[in-house]
Design an enzyme around this catalytic site. Sequence first.
Site, short mmCIF file in Angstrom:
data_model
loop_
_atom_site.label_atom_id
_atom_site.label_comp_id
_atom_site.label_asym_id
_atom_site.label_seq_id
_atom_site.Cartn_x
_atom_site.Cartn_y
_atom_site.Cartn_z
N HIS A 164 0.86 -1.18 0.00
CA HIS A 164 0.00 0.00 0.00
C HIS A 164 0.90 1.23 0.00
O HIS A 164 1.54 1.55 1.01
CB HIS A 164 -0.91 -0.03 1.24
N GLU A 167 1.48 4.05 2.66
CA GLU A 167 2.00 3.67 3.98
C GLU A 167 3.53 3.82 3.97
O GLU A 167 4.29 2.87 4.05
CB GLU A 167 1.52 2.27 4.33
N HIS A 257 3.39 -2.56 6.91
CA HIS A 257 2.27 -1.66 6.57
C HIS A 257 2.15 -0.51 7.56
O HIS A 257 2.84 -0.45 8.57
CB HIS A 257 0.95 -2.45 6.61
N GLU A 333 1.92 -3.62 11.43
CA GLU A 333 1.22 -2.36 11.21
C GLU A 333 1.81 -1.29 12.14
O GLU A 333 1.89 -1.48 13.35
CB GLU A 333 -0.27 -2.50 11.52
#
Length: 381
Positions: A164, A167, A257, A333
């Site tokens: 992504h 990010e 991420h 994350e």
Amino acid sequence: MTLSISSAFDGGNIRLLNIADTRIDLEIVKDNQSEFHQWFYFRLSGAAGKPVELRLTNCGDAAYPLGWQNYRACMSYDREEWRRVESDYADGVLTIRVTPALNSVWFAYFAPYTMERHHDLIAEVAAHPAVRHRSLGQTLDGQELDYLRIGEGPVQVWLYARQHPGETMAEYWIEGALEKLLDEADPVSRQLLDKASFHIVPNMNPDGSRRGHLRTNAAGVNLNREWHDPKPERSPEVLYVRDEMDRTGVDFAIDVHGDEAIPANFLAGFEGIPSWTEEQGALYRRFSNELVKRSPDFQTKRGYEVVKPGKANLSMSTAQVAERFGAVSMTLEMPFKDNDDLPDPEQGWSPDRSRLLARSCLDALHAIIEDLAIKALEKRR
Ligand code: ZN
């Protein structure tokens, strides 16, 4: 001097709607052929000494509206040091109020990591004698998909980031991992490179990165929903990486991420894959526990709901890699906002802290590398 807004640069994203005196109405541009939007990066010119109100008017239907609550935008004069600025979110509008000191100032959702910076990183690291670099192939926009290999050990470790593209903290994390792995004085890295081969993809989504996308590639495809069946015409990035993984095998993998809403660092594992084993799960939990011990910026209380047995989504890389290779595989994350357990009022979560977390992740990997080596030997017997 009149105010002006621009985003026609690497990773830029904004649309100017209106300027009325010092109030500027803006809109975040959607990813190409997609509804996703949340990443912004633009320059404000001509505002030195003026109290300006920047209004991002289409935040209500952004990909993660919860991401705007308690969020503060990033601002920089030199595009190296990014500070947080007061931002209010109400009725779908994010309002940033600042009085810039200079006539040129940049704003972004998070400290940007441009393709120019990516090329600088690759050029520097590829020249290191311990690194083998090659392109795995070209993207739909004709950019190279860079791959780095370090070490010759039997444990196959994959670290990959920015499926992504918005990010950006994920590629700062890769910088931190590379700094540590290539530090010849670091005893942890010396042992890791003896026990493991590192396969590193610093940026899985160069096209989305350059285009200023939040979540998709040039064709508007979310790469982290393609791992069961990547196609050259829609997701060549995933196809290249998965093919290379098929060649090398995978014992341990981190997919890096950023999370828009949750103000914490956390892991998501591979619970729910069809071939789940307790032994595989135990190694994942050990890594997570070792990381808690090594970084006050990491925790296990906040995160995503754990997937139920048999319910894993094999289109996502973490589940696919765990299932396909019997690997200890995980999604890391990091927050767009901050780690609320240990906040930094000035910078929030930042490139520096992302780099440091990568170092702690390698320390935690070192704590389980012996057991991964034994498991890798068993697998190949
Ligand atoms: Zn993501």
